[in-house]
Structures are given as structure tokens and as C-alpha cells.
Enzyme design. Structure first.
Site, PDB file in Angstrom:
ATOM      1  N   ASP A 184       0.934  -1.162   0.079  1.00 51.33           N
ATOM      2  CA  ASP A 184       0.002  -0.009   0.008  1.00 51.33           C
ATOM      3  C   ASP A 184       0.903   1.237  -0.089  1.00 51.33           C
ATOM      4  O   ASP A 184       1.749   1.333  -0.886  1.00 51.33           O
ATOM      5  CB  ASP A 184      -0.919  -0.043   1.377  1.00 51.33           C
ATOM      6  CG  ASP A 184      -2.045   1.018   1.100  1.00 51.33           C
ATOM      7  OD1 ASP A 184      -3.099   0.890   0.159  1.00 51.33           O
ATOM      8  OD2 ASP A 184      -1.990   2.157   1.974  1.00 51.33           O
ATOM      9  N   TYR A 318      -2.149  11.645   1.768  1.00 50.18           N
ATOM     10  CA  TYR A 318      -2.716  11.571   0.547  1.00 50.18           C
ATOM     11  C   TYR A 318      -2.725  12.727  -0.217  1.00 50.18           C
ATOM     12  O   TYR A 318      -2.658  13.150  -1.240  1.00 50.18           O
ATOM     13  CB  TYR A 318      -4.107  10.936   0.588  1.00 50.18           C
ATOM     14  CG  TYR A 318      -4.190   9.361   0.775  1.00 50.18           C
ATOM     15  CD1 TYR A 318      -4.601   8.864  -0.324  1.00 50.18           C
ATOM     16  CD2 TYR A 318      -4.101   8.981   2.259  1.00 50.18           C
ATOM     17  CE1 TYR A 318      -4.481   7.257   0.054  1.00 50.18           C
ATOM     18  CE2 TYR A 318      -3.979   7.704   2.473  1.00 50.18           C
ATOM     19  CZ  TYR A 318      -4.544   6.709   1.181  1.00 50.18           C
ATOM     20  OH  TYR A 318      -4.292   5.513   1.434  1.00 50.18           O
ATOM     21  N   HIS A 369      -5.148  -7.529   0.031  1.00 51.06           N
ATOM     22  CA  HIS A 369      -4.432  -6.044   0.151  1.00 51.06           C
ATOM     23  C   HIS A 369      -3.551  -6.333   1.322  1.00 51.06           C
ATOM     24  O   HIS A 369      -2.591  -5.491   1.350  1.00 51.06           O
ATOM     25  CB  HIS A 369      -5.622  -4.981   0.196  1.00 51.06           C
ATOM     26  CG  HIS A 369      -4.778  -3.868   0.219  1.00 51.06           C
ATOM     27  ND1 HIS A 369      -4.496  -3.063  -1.152  1.00 51.06           N
ATOM     28  CD2 HIS A 369      -4.531  -2.823   1.153  1.00 51.06           C
ATOM     29  CE1 HIS A 369      -3.866  -1.999  -0.897  1.00 51.06           C
ATOM     30  NE2 HIS A 369      -3.818  -1.624   0.258  1.00 51.06           N
TER      31      HIS A 369
END
Length: 391
Positions: A184, A318, A369
Site C-alpha cells: 500500500d 494522501y 491487500h
């Protein structure tokens, strides 16, 4: 990066949660103002109301933070300051003197909790049925802005800046040559670390890889026709994600401060925000997150965000990645790179090879994930196999 000697100090750390924080959490859970939900909605509109209510009840009355706090404190933990940010990390040295140093980087909405099941097998393979020649000295940092690294106090903490901090951390610990692994966000930071310090990083291993390992934008029909069926399925998965699963990214990369109010004030809000992603991103064979990952582990991960009030500062990464100029891999890395593609991962080799020197590629038919939590056995074997020729 230049730090004075006082700031370079490494200090031992133990998690010691004040009881008032736990009492406050229980009170907030009891006072939750619940939303409505359409009949039969399940997860179609987001986090399922019956599921989140049930999990919140367990969080309040069945989950024992003190037990998990003690388990985390069994690992040597430290704090240091790098580039103006506090960095919390685990440092687990192998009993094997010739072990390879390895920095493991978590993602969002994960934490160091992701790696608890792989610490023993990676650092002490002799005691876990493995070859002692595959041992690693493990450094497991908490990304600045997350958990016990605490909120960042200035802007610009994108993947590239974190990578520079990791190189400083490894040098500060006396490791001049080391490997990097992550999924990730860790699959952004680890390759960036290889680009920043190619003379120190012997190899980069990633899972749950995206940017730098997938196409960005439409893929021409003539290229699609050359892809394998599994690669075409990944293109479709990427399209579904960007069309229907990208909402969290849109808000965290544009208005993380607005989001922070709700997640910092409401325990259930923080729980739902994270658990929806564990539902979406774990193996499709799992109906609920705890069908893939132990329920206590899921809540311990949530606790690292809740107790530290870092929902907003973690989301800021982000924003920084989306607004910075140096986070995207502009140059091709010559550092040997390995990719572990688990069943829900979407990396495509031809795109990965554009920016990375791919020397190892493994496809798995299970795991999602959060590979270190869902399929730690497979991840450990793949990390060992990749680095075996790079020691």
C-alpha cells in the site's frame, strides 16, 4: 538531512495508555448517535450498520486493549526525531549475527500491527522452521503522521520525504546496507527509498503495489489485446476501484482536515471509516473483515489511530502525495525489485518494468491487500526468496 545531535537521539519507548482515554472511549461508544440505513443495504452504500453496531459493542465490552498493549510492548520500541517529525519504530534484531537489515513499511489504514505475525519468522527463521541464512534485523517504523509517530507539524510529508527519513533512520541505527519492503503506502515509500539511496538499498520488495506498477489512465485496445486474462482482470479491478471505491482517496487527498473532525471526535466514525476498507480490500472469499483477519487485530489497528488522534494527519499523506511534485516515480529505479501479487492485488508486470528493475515476480491465488495479516506464511516465504540472492 541535517539534524543536531540532540535531535538524533534514540529513546526507548513503551505504550502506556492513560486509563482516562479508555474510559472516554467506552463513554463515546455508549453515547453513539447512530445513522439510519436502508433495508437490505448491507455494504452497498458503505459500512454496514448491523456490522458496525456489533463490532462497536464488542469493542466496548469484549475487546481488551491492555492485553494487546502488553503484546505490543513485548517488542523493543523507540522514538527519534527526523526532519522535524517524531518517528516511532520497532527494532527487532535477529539472533543471527549476519542477518540482513530490513525496513518494513505499513500502509493506510494499516499500522505496525500489520507486521506482528511476520516478525518472528523473518527475524528468527531458525525457530520457525526456516533457514537461519534467511534472517533479517527488522526496523518497523510508523509513518510520520500515523499512530505513535504522532501528528506531523508541517506540510510536505509525502512518500519521497518519508523515504528520505527512513534512510536517515537506518543510518542512525548503523545500517549502511539494507533491504526495503512494504505494501500500500509502503509500496510507494519502499521504491522511493531505493531511488533515494540506491547505494544502500540492496533490494525492494512490494505487495499491494499501485502507482509505479499499474497503468495510469486508459489502456489502448491494442495493448489490452496483448495482456493475459489475469492482467485483463486486474485492469477491470482498477476500473471498478477508480469508479466506485475511490471516495476515501478523493476526500483524503483534497480535504483531510474536514474529515478529521468527525473521525477524531467519533470513535464509531473512526471505526467505520477504517473497517469499510478492510471489508473492501481483504480477500473476496471473506464475507466480513474478521473472516480474513482476527477481530482483535482489526480493533488493535483501529486503536492506534484512535488513541493518538491521528486520523487527520494520516489522511494528510494522501493530500501531500497528490499535491507534491516528487512523490511519483519520475526516474527508473535500478535497484533490484520484487513483486508479490496476492489474489486481490492489481500490479501488472509490463507497467512495473517501466519504472523498476523487476527481478522477481510471484503470483498467489489467495490473500488480499493486507498480505502480512491475511497470508503471512506466503509473504514471509516470498520475502525470503527475493532477498536470498541479494545478501
Amino acid at each position: 538531512m541535517a539534524d543536531n545531535s540532540a535531535h538524533q537521539q534514540i529513546r526507548p519507548y513503551r505504550i502506556e495508555t492513560d486509563q482516562s482515554q479508555l474510559d472516554d472511549l467506552r463513554e463515546r461508544l455508549a453515547q453513539t448517535r447512530w445513522p439510519d440505513e436502508l433495508p437490505g443495504a448491507a455494504w452497498a452504500y458503505g459500512a454496514s450498520l448491523p456490522y458496525i453496531r456489533s463490532l462497536a459493542e464488542y469493542w466496548s465490552s469484549g475487546y481488551d486493549w491492555r492485553k494487546h498493549e502488553a503484546q505490543l510492548n513485548e517488542y523493543p520500541q523507540f522514538l527519534t526525531e527526523i526532519d522535524g517529525a517524531q518517528v516511532h519504530f520497532l527494532h527487532v534484531r535477529s539472533p543471527e549475527p549476519d542477518a540482513l537489515p530490513l525496513v518494513l513499511t505499513h500502509g493506510w489504514p494499516g499500522s505496525i500491527v500489520e507486521f506482528l505475525d511476520v516478525i518472528g519468522p523473518l527475524s528468527d527463521p531458525r525457530s520457525h522452521g526456516g533457514n537461519p541464512a534467511d534472517a533479517f534485523h527488522l526496523v518497523i517504523p510508523t509513518i510520520p503522521g500515523f499512530g505513535f509517530s504522532g501528528p506531523t507539524t508541517d506540510g510536505g510529508w509525502n512518500a519521497a520525504r518519508v523515504a528520505r527519513a527512513w534512510d536517515e533512520l537506518m543510518r542512525r541505527l548503523g545500517y549502511e546496507s539494507y533491504g526495503a519492503q512494504g505494501g500500500d503506502l509502503g509500496a510507494l515509500i519502499s521504491p522511493a527509498l531505493g531511488r533515494h539511496a540506491p547505494d544502500s538499498v540492496v533490494g525492494v520488495h512490494v505487495n499491494a503495489a499501485s502507482v509505479g506498477f499499474i497503468p495510469l489512465g486508459p489502456v489502448p485496445d491494442e495493448v489490452v489485446s496483448e495482456l493475459t486474462e489475469s492482467e485483463k482482470a486486474r485492469l477491470e479491478a482498477i476500473a471498478r476501484f477508480t469508479g466506485d471505491g475511490f471516495g476515501y482517496h478523493a476526500i483524503q487527498s483534497t480535504r483531510p482536515q474536514t474529515l478529521a473532525y468527525g473521525l477524531t471526535d467519533s470513535a464509531v466514525g473512526q471505526l467505520a471509516w477504517i473497517m469499510e476498507k478492510f471489508k473492501e480490500w481483504t480477500s473476496r472469499a471473506a464475507e466480513l473483515p474478521e473472516d480474513a483477519i482476527d477481530r482483535d487485530t482489526l480493533l488493535t489497528n483501529v486503536m492506534l489511530y484512535w488513541l493518538t488522534g491521528t486520523a487527520g494527519s494520516a489522511a494528510r499523506m494522501y493530500y501531500e502525495n497528490s499535491h507534491g511534485l516528487d512523490w511519483f516515480p519520475a526516474t527508473r529505479s535500478e535497484v533490484p525489485t520484487g513483486v508479490a501479487n496476492f489474489a486481490e492485488d492489481v500490479a501488472i508486470r509490463r507497467y512495473a518494468e517501466e519504472k523498476n528493475t523487476i527481478v522477481h515476480w510471484t503470483e498467489f491465488d489467495r490473500g488480499g491487500h493486507f498480505a502480512a495479516l491475511e497470508a503471512p506464511d506466503l509473504l514471509v516465504l516470498d520475502i525470503r526468496a527475493f532477498f536470498s540472492s541479494l545478501r
